[in-house]
Write an enzyme that holds these catalytic residues in place. Structure first.
Site, PDB file in Angstrom:
ATOM      1  N   THR B 188       0.805  -1.225   0.000  1.00  0.00           N
ATOM      2  CA  THR B 188       0.000   0.000   0.000  1.00  0.00           C
ATOM      3  C   THR B 188       0.842   1.281   0.000  1.00  0.00           C
ATOM      4  O   THR B 188       0.320   2.348  -0.308  1.00  0.00           O
ATOM      5  CB  THR B 188      -0.891   0.025   1.263  1.00  0.00           C
ATOM      6  N   GLY B 204       0.426  -6.630   5.460  1.00  0.00           N
ATOM      7  CA  GLY B 204      -0.159  -7.946   5.712  1.00  0.00           C
ATOM      8  C   GLY B 204       0.064  -8.452   7.123  1.00  0.00           C
ATOM      9  O   GLY B 204      -0.096  -9.636   7.393  1.00  0.00           O
ATOM     10  N   GLU B 206      -1.592  -8.514   9.654  1.00  0.00           N
ATOM     11  CA  GLU B 206      -2.725  -9.156  10.337  1.00  0.00           C
ATOM     12  C   GLU B 206      -2.986 -10.556   9.788  1.00  0.00           C
ATOM     13  O   GLU B 206      -3.996 -11.184  10.102  1.00  0.00           O
ATOM     14  CB  GLU B 206      -3.989  -8.301  10.177  1.00  0.00           C
ATOM     15  N   ASP B 315      -0.955  -3.990  19.060  1.00  0.00           N
ATOM     16  CA  ASP B 315      -0.981  -3.606  17.642  1.00  0.00           C
ATOM     17  C   ASP B 315      -0.435  -2.193  17.430  1.00  0.00           C
ATOM     18  O   ASP B 315      -0.973  -1.427  16.647  1.00  0.00           O
ATOM     19  CB  ASP B 315      -2.411  -3.707  17.079  1.00  0.00           C
ATOM     20  N   ASP B 317       2.087  -0.739  15.746  1.00  0.00           N
ATOM     21  CA  ASP B 317       3.117  -0.747  14.707  1.00  0.00           C
ATOM     22  C   ASP B 317       4.039   0.470  14.817  1.00  0.00           C
ATOM     23  O   ASP B 317       3.564   1.579  15.066  1.00  0.00           O
ATOM     24  CB  ASP B 317       2.498  -0.665  13.314  1.00  0.00           C
TER      25      ASP B 317
END
Lengths: 270, 547
Positions: B188, B204, B206, B315, B317
């Protein structure tokens, strides 16, 4: 929110275990497709919840009530009116939007289970309540004076939420809580804004909308006001409810009646 | 010749130097611009041609700073809409356009790109990338932009390809598959050009993928090197993953990095370890998830890493754009990297060595007592996700996220979009199935959106202290651009695009653009007129001063 999900799920499972016939689970608007969904039992709903949380929860929230980018799915569906339509959206997504389908390798079975779970979030099954809905309707219009602020099917006031389909979005115990302790959970739409204008005059009303630079409200006389924040001297948000508690004003039995009436206000009956 | 003259004037006014492109950019007013090839030298010296926005973050140091100052803090109130470009897809746009000599390249959902006249928004060409109908994408059909080298654009696609597109026609030059989308890989982010190579990441995290950063020969599309973000079993850091958990550990690389030509280092962030919210199955620090990596550009070898959130279970990141600058700290000039992380801490790091210099919260956080002398978080007990739910700040979306922060060398302030939110985090057992989401839990906002607020915060990178803040009601997920006109531009989910004074934080201008701003602003000039562009909803708006 978490408390709600913890409470609702066991209740739903209990309800579903009582009503295993598929047609009984989903009253109108989806009956024509319901026959196609063979996975509507208690375990199917639970499995559907698991798939939903894994595949859909990131956008729609762990309990389906909305999250990062995905709408609330506990108050009806915008884009599907049948189980078949829901199945297609869950599987394939909605073209040209961010809504993508769950993995194409998901089986029909697991997709139907998600459909069953989504339906369970919008369950409209009747439950036995202690109150009498007919009495509750009279209280609503009479002693309770609820209609002075709340509209039902086009009749009533404007200074509280429209309750025409409140039974679809609130469970009986939540309705009782709303009546007895209205300050506990106040939607920001029903906060009060107190705006002091530059000339010192005060305008106060229900907070219809607010953003970074402006706010809009409705005062007690139902006038609509729009302010630029930079054009006022100050403003305050009052996060308590404008609705008084029914405790002391109504008996326990009357509260039960009112809850029964409010819970009867559901989409299929409107 | 008119354009040439004005470009020079603008460049001198803004930066005091003659733009490098002045010798290259010649066209007649009103005539279709014919851009000059974007050489590596132009990219290296992108600051010298502020009329162009040559890469995702503007310059290789990723400051997201425009050297243009025709629009400044005294006339910004005269901005008006010049044109709008409607993207045919309904997805919210995350694109940051690139502008070269009057031509703008806009990426669209799902994996398309159009070239338009930057002065009018009218289209030259479009490229639609063919996609399979069984993509694995967690979080929307996003594409954030292109890179350009010579006369070729480079773009990521949702089926995990890197495509090279002729910048004058939109014709496909080459198409390279980086990984199998069926296993959960996608792409993306805008690539980054370094010399004659295209450096690019993947998405990706997840889906139990295994992260990497690749560098491709720009001409041939051949892979030069791959840096895996999870070390294999031969590497000692593999021990930071229990058992075989490293195989499905995520650490994706889904936002664009930065480059220091003097050090020849590429800087890139890595994403969450997988499964996101159940850390029980991957005990250990889970290197190099949630880290900043410094990679030697010649070889791809890692020079150093800095892990912001060891053993992340929320989560968070480290998918933020690294911002590079040289700062005087304690009487010494330091080459630093500034990083406001999703875990709600702001860091200043020595980008030569990876040494931790400064770290303080910039948004509400309830998970750490602070950072130790090495920058490692000191966790508060009982803040991990649980079956019944554990409420923690920041929320899943973080104290900030992927949208660009900005740095102004004029104010020496770092501007970040901060969110003081919280989520209730859940944990559940989950088996890995290739191609399916592998998250092990989830998050849920415990209160209505209006109970929380965003703010743009100006941070002093030398101290980590906040200089000012501008509150946003209720929230923003927009990036920020700072300019030489001492302005800070950003937007909000309630559909505003606005400008603040970069020194004071005072609001100077705002415009209701109708839908959420979920991208980052950029600026450029054509025929001597400065423009400011922002994508809102699925429309790209361009503003300029009233004629």
């Amino acid at each position: 929110m978490s408390m709600r999900s913890l409470w609702v799920t066991p209740m739903l499972l209990a309800l579903l275990s009582l009503t295993t016939a598929p047609a009984a689970l989903h009253a109108q608007p989806r009956e024509e497709a319901t026959a196609d969904n063979l996975f509507t039992g208690t375990l199917d709903v639970r499995m559907g919840q698991r798939v939903f949380q894994q595949q859909c929860g990131r956008c729609h929230g762990n309990d389906g009530s909305g999250g990062e980018g995905g709408p609330d799915l506990t108050n009806g569906f915008r884009s599907a009116s049948t189980d078949a339509g829901l199945f297609k959206i869950v599987r394939e997504g909605i073209p040209n939007t961010q809504m993508v389908g769950i993995s194409r390798r998901s089986t029909d079975q697991s997709t139907w289970m998600v459909v069953s779970y989504l339906n369970s979030l919008n369950d409209t099954t009747d439950v036995d309540l202690p109150g009498n809905a007919t009495n509750g309707q009279q209280l609503f219009a009479g002693k309770g004076n609820c209609g002075s602020c709340h509209m039902v099917n086009g009749d009533g006031g404007r200074r509280g939420p429209d309750l025409s389909q409140v039974g679809n979005r609130r469970k009986p115990d939540e309705l009782a809580s709303d009546l007895r302790t209205p300050d506990e959970e106040v939607d920001p739409r029903w906060w009060t804004l107190r705006v002091t204008q530059v000339d010192g005059s005060l305008v106060e009303g229900l907070r219809m909308n607010e953003d970074t630079f402006s706010m809009r409200l409705m005062d007690d006389n139902e006038n609509l006001w729009s302010f630029s924040k930079s054009d006022v001297r100050s403003f305050d948000r009052v996060k308590s409810s404008t609705m008084p508690s029914v405790d002391g004003a109504l008996t326990d039995a009357e509260v039960d009646d009112l809850v029964a009436y409010l819970f009867s206000l559901r989409r299929e009956e409107s | 010749m008119k354009r040439l003259a004005i470009v020079i004037a603008l460049g001198v006014f803004a930066t005091g130097v003659t733009p490098a492109s002045a010798q290259k950019t010649e066209s007649q007013p009103g005539v279709t611009p014919s851009f000059s090839p974007v050489t590596w030298e132009r990219l290296l010296n992108a600051k010298d041609e502020p009329e162009n926005w040559l890469m995702y973050s503007g310059t290789l140091d990723s400051q997201h700073f425009s050297g243009l100052d025709q629009v400044h803090n005294r006339n910004v109130g005269d901005l008006e809409l010049k044109w709008a470009y409607q993207i045919p897809q309904l997805d919210r746009s995350e694109t940051v356009p690139v502008v070269v000599d009057g031509v703008m390249f806009i990426t669209e959902a799902p994996s398309n790109v159009v070239a338009v006249d930057a002065a009018t928004g009218r289209q030259y060409w479009r490229y639609n990338h063919p996609l399979p109908d069984d993509l694995r994408i967690c979080c929307g059909r996003n594409n954030r932009g292109v890179a350009i080298l010579g006369e070729t654009l480079y773009m990521s696609t949702l089926d995990a390809h890197l495509v090279a597109i002729d910048a004058r026609t939109g014709n496909l030059v080459w198409d390279k598959e980086l990984a199998d989308y069926r296993a959960g890989y996608s792409k993306t982010a805008a690539p980054l050009i370094v010399k004659d190579e295209v450096v690019t990441g993947m998405a990706g995290g997840e889906y139990g993928v295994s992260g990497f950063i690749d560098s491709y020969n720009a001409k041939s599309g051949e892979l030069e090197w791959r840096a895996n973000t999870i070390p294999g079993p031969d590497h000692p850091d593999n021990q930071t993953w229990a058992g075989d958990s490293w195989r499905t550990g995520g650490a994706a690389t889904w936002i664009t990095g930065a480059y220091d030509p003097d050090l020849d280092l590429v800087y890139w962030g890595t994403g969450n370890p997988g499964p996101d919210w159940n850390g029980d199955v991957r005990m250990g620090d889970n290197l190099y998830s949630d880290s900043a990596l410094a990679l030697n550009h010649e070889t791809g070898a890692m020079e150093w890493y800095f892990q912001f959130t060891p053993h992340d279970v929320h989560d968070w990141d480290a998918i933020q754009v690294p911002i590079l600058a040289d700062l005087e700290m304690d009487g010494e000039m330091r080459k630093v990297m500034m990083w406001a992380n999703r875990n709600a801490f702001f860091y200043t790091i020595d980008r030569v060595t990876g040494e931790f210099l400064v770290g303080k919260p910039f948004a509400k956080q309830t998970w750490a007592e602070g950072l130790d002398s090495k920058g490692r978080p000191i966790r508060i007990p009982d803040t991990f996700p649980s079956a019944e739910g554990t409420t923690v700040s920041p929320p899943v979306g973080g104290g900030t996220n992927w949208f660009s922060p900005a740095y102004s060398p004029r104010t020496e302030l770092f501007y970040v979009q901060a969110y003081d939110g919280e989520d209730t985090y859940y944990k559940r057992d989950e088996d890995y199935v290739e191609g399916d989401q592998f998250t092990g839990g989830g998050g849920q906002r415990p209160g209505p959106a209006d109970d929380y607020q965003s703010a743009i915060r100006a941070m002093d990178p030398k101290t980590g202290n906040m200089r000012w803040e501008f509150e946003i009601q209720p929230r923003s997920t927009a990036g920020i651009m700072a300019t030489a006109g001492d302005l800070v531009f950003s937007g909000s989910v309630d559909g505003y695009f606005f400008a603040l004074d970069a020194v004071s934080g005072d609001e100077l201008w705002h415009m209701n653009v109708g839908r959420l701003v979920h991208s980052s602003p950029m600026s450029y000039a054509v025929d001597g007129k400065q423009y400011i562009t922002i994508a809102a909803g699925n429309v790209v708006y361009t503003f300029g001063l009233r004629d």
